[in-house]
Design a protein around this motif. Sequence first.
Motif, PDB file in Angstrom:
ATOM      1  N   ILE A  27       0.798  -1.224   0.000  1.00  0.00           N
ATOM      2  CA  ILE A  27       0.000   0.000   0.000  1.00  0.00           C
ATOM      3  C   ILE A  27       0.831   1.276   0.000  1.00  0.00           C
ATOM      4  O   ILE A  27       0.315   2.340  -0.343  1.00  0.00           O
ATOM      5  CB  ILE A  27      -0.986   0.039   1.194  1.00  0.00           C
ATOM      6  CG1 ILE A  27      -0.260  -0.261   2.505  1.00  0.00           C
ATOM      7  CG2 ILE A  27      -2.138  -0.902   0.970  1.00  0.00           C
ATOM      8  CD1 ILE A  27      -1.140  -0.188   3.741  1.00  0.00           C
ATOM      9  N   GLY A  28       2.113   1.196   0.387  1.00  0.00           N
ATOM     10  CA  GLY A  28       2.922   2.403   0.477  1.00  0.00           C
ATOM     11  C   GLY A  28       4.354   2.165   0.056  1.00  0.00           C
ATOM     12  O   GLY A  28       4.746   1.044  -0.264  1.00  0.00           O
ATOM     13  N   GLN A  29       5.125   3.225   0.060  1.00  0.00           N
ATOM     14  CA  GLN A  29       6.525   3.147  -0.343  1.00  0.00           C
ATOM     15  C   GLN A  29       7.377   2.568   0.791  1.00  0.00           C
ATOM     16  O   GLN A  29       7.176   2.929   1.955  1.00  0.00           O
ATOM     17  CB  GLN A  29       7.047   4.542  -0.694  1.00  0.00           C
ATOM     18  CG  GLN A  29       6.275   5.234  -1.799  1.00  0.00           C
ATOM     19  CD  GLN A  29       6.397   4.522  -3.134  1.00  0.00           C
ATOM     20  OE1 GLN A  29       7.251   3.680  -3.321  1.00  0.00           O
ATOM     21  NE2 GLN A  29       5.516   4.860  -4.069  1.00  0.00           N
ATOM     22  N   PRO A  30       8.345   1.707   0.464  1.00  0.00           N
ATOM     23  CA  PRO A  30       9.191   1.112   1.506  1.00  0.00           C
ATOM     24  C   PRO A  30       9.933   2.148   2.338  1.00  0.00           C
ATOM     25  O   PRO A  30      10.219   1.915   3.502  1.00  0.00           O
ATOM     26  CB  PRO A  30      10.177   0.252   0.721  1.00  0.00           C
ATOM     27  CG  PRO A  30       9.550   0.018  -0.604  1.00  0.00           C
ATOM     28  CD  PRO A  30       8.653   1.200  -0.868  1.00  0.00           C
ATOM     29  N   TRP A  31      10.233   3.303   1.723  1.00  0.00           N
ATOM     30  CA  TRP A  31      11.012   4.323   2.426  1.00  0.00           C
ATOM     31  C   TRP A  31      10.121   5.351   3.142  1.00  0.00           C
ATOM     32  O   TRP A  31      10.618   6.349   3.652  1.00  0.00           O
ATOM     33  CB  TRP A  31      11.937   5.040   1.455  1.00  0.00           C
ATOM     34  CG  TRP A  31      11.202   5.607   0.264  1.00  0.00           C
ATOM     35  CD1 TRP A  31      10.543   6.814   0.215  1.00  0.00           C
ATOM     36  CD2 TRP A  31      11.005   4.997  -0.998  1.00  0.00           C
ATOM     37  NE1 TRP A  31       9.963   6.987  -1.013  1.00  0.00           N
ATOM     38  CE2 TRP A  31      10.226   5.876  -1.782  1.00  0.00           C
ATOM     39  CE3 TRP A  31      11.411   3.781  -1.558  1.00  0.00           C
ATOM     40  CZ2 TRP A  31       9.844   5.574  -3.093  1.00  0.00           C
ATOM     41  CZ3 TRP A  31      11.030   3.481  -2.848  1.00  0.00           C
ATOM     42  CH2 TRP A  31      10.254   4.372  -3.604  1.00  0.00           C
ATOM     43  N   ALA A  32       8.826   5.101   3.189  1.00  0.00           N
ATOM     44  CA  ALA A  32       7.924   6.050   3.845  1.00  0.00           C
ATOM     45  C   ALA A  32       8.313   6.207   5.316  1.00  0.00           C
ATOM     46  O   ALA A  32       8.694   5.238   5.972  1.00  0.00           O
ATOM     47  CB  ALA A  32       6.481   5.544   3.757  1.00  0.00           C
ATOM     48  N   PRO A  33       8.230   7.437   5.826  1.00  0.00           N
ATOM     49  CA  PRO A  33       8.553   7.629   7.246  1.00  0.00           C
ATOM     50  C   PRO A  33       7.503   6.968   8.139  1.00  0.00           C
ATOM     51  O   PRO A  33       6.354   6.775   7.731  1.00  0.00           O
ATOM     52  CB  PRO A  33       8.532   9.149   7.407  1.00  0.00           C
ATOM     53  CG  PRO A  33       7.685   9.659   6.293  1.00  0.00           C
ATOM     54  CD  PRO A  33       7.855   8.675   5.162  1.00  0.00           C
ATOM     55  N   ASP A  34       7.920   6.620   9.347  1.00  0.00           N
ATOM     56  CA  ASP A  34       7.006   5.994  10.305  1.00  0.00           C
ATOM     57  C   ASP A  34       5.756   6.836  10.516  1.00  0.00           C
ATOM     58  O   ASP A  34       4.662   6.297  10.707  1.00  0.00           O
ATOM     59  CB  ASP A  34       7.708   5.787  11.655  1.00  0.00           C
ATOM     60  CG  ASP A  34       8.812   4.746  11.572  1.00  0.00           C
ATOM     61  OD1 ASP A  34       8.878   4.007  10.578  1.00  0.00           O
ATOM     62  OD2 ASP A  34       9.612   4.666  12.529  1.00  0.00           O
ATOM     63  N   THR A  35       5.911   8.164  10.463  1.00  0.00           N
ATOM     64  CA  THR A  35       4.756   9.032  10.675  1.00  0.00           C
ATOM     65  C   THR A  35       3.693   8.823   9.597  1.00  0.00           C
ATOM     66  O   THR A  35       2.497   8.883   9.879  1.00  0.00           O
ATOM     67  CB  THR A  35       5.187  10.513  10.698  1.00  0.00           C
ATOM     68  OG1 THR A  35       5.985  10.787   9.545  1.00  0.00           O
ATOM     69  CG2 THR A  35       5.986  10.824  11.959  1.00  0.00           C
ATOM     70  N   GLU A  36       4.128   8.561   8.363  1.00  0.00           N
ATOM     71  CA  GLU A  36       3.161   8.310   7.277  1.00  0.00           C
ATOM     72  C   GLU A  36       2.418   7.001   7.520  1.00  0.00           C
ATOM     73  O   GLU A  36       1.204   6.905   7.299  1.00  0.00           O
ATOM     74  CB  GLU A  36       3.890   8.268   5.931  1.00  0.00           C
ATOM     75  CG  GLU A  36       2.962   8.066   4.747  1.00  0.00           C
ATOM     76  CD  GLU A  36       3.700   8.043   3.409  1.00  0.00           C
ATOM     77  OE1 GLU A  36       3.250   7.319   2.506  1.00  0.00           O
ATOM     78  OE2 GLU A  36       4.728   8.738   3.283  1.00  0.00           O
ATOM     79  N   ILE A  37       3.147   5.989   7.975  1.00  0.00           N
ATOM     80  CA  ILE A  37       2.524   4.698   8.283  1.00  0.00           C
ATOM     81  C   ILE A  37       1.504   4.881   9.414  1.00  0.00           C
ATOM     82  O   ILE A  37       0.392   4.355   9.348  1.00  0.00           O
ATOM     83  CB  ILE A  37       3.603   3.663   8.656  1.00  0.00           C
ATOM     84  CG1 ILE A  37       4.507   3.395   7.446  1.00  0.00           C
ATOM     85  CG2 ILE A  37       2.959   2.376   9.155  1.00  0.00           C
ATOM     86  CD1 ILE A  37       5.742   2.567   7.745  1.00  0.00           C
ATOM     87  N   MET A  38       1.866   5.675  10.408  1.00  0.00           N
ATOM     88  CA  MET A  38       0.943   5.912  11.527  1.00  0.00           C
ATOM     89  C   MET A  38      -0.294   6.670  11.072  1.00  0.00           C
ATOM     90  O   MET A  38      -1.411   6.345  11.488  1.00  0.00           O
ATOM     91  CB  MET A  38       1.659   6.668  12.645  1.00  0.00           C
ATOM     92  CG  MET A  38       2.698   5.809  13.331  1.00  0.00           C
ATOM     93  SD  MET A  38       3.389   6.605  14.786  1.00  0.00           S
ATOM     94  CE  MET A  38       2.073   6.285  15.966  1.00  0.00           C
TER      95      MET A  38
END
Length: 117
Positions: A27-38
């Motif tokens: 669903i997202g980019q592997p390098w996405a910051p933790d804040t984006e995942i949250m």
Amino acid sequence: SDLMNLSPWWVQFLADSGFDSIHWSDIGQPWAPDTEIMDYASAYGLVIFTHDLDFGALLANRKTRQPSVIQVRTQDVLPTAIGLMVARALSASRSHLEAGALVTVDPNRHRIRLLPI
């Protein structure tokens, strides 16, 4: 659940254990910051499942009730090694996770901290 830094094998293991999950790489980019995942997990009511202890600090900084996070603290993080332990912790903490919690799972026990922390 988000499983970015854990094996995609967890998705099938969790499904077999009765827990729907999706791997962040779907669903997202592997390098996405933790804040984006949250932010994503909060928006869609997902629980983050991770080996990255940074999420606990992020939860403390945010002072919010979402998203819930399950963090594993073991050397071997494959389902074959800790799957049953994780499934037991998930079952035991399900209502807390729905309300907002940080659940830490290690080989000796699991600990539940209600959010916000």
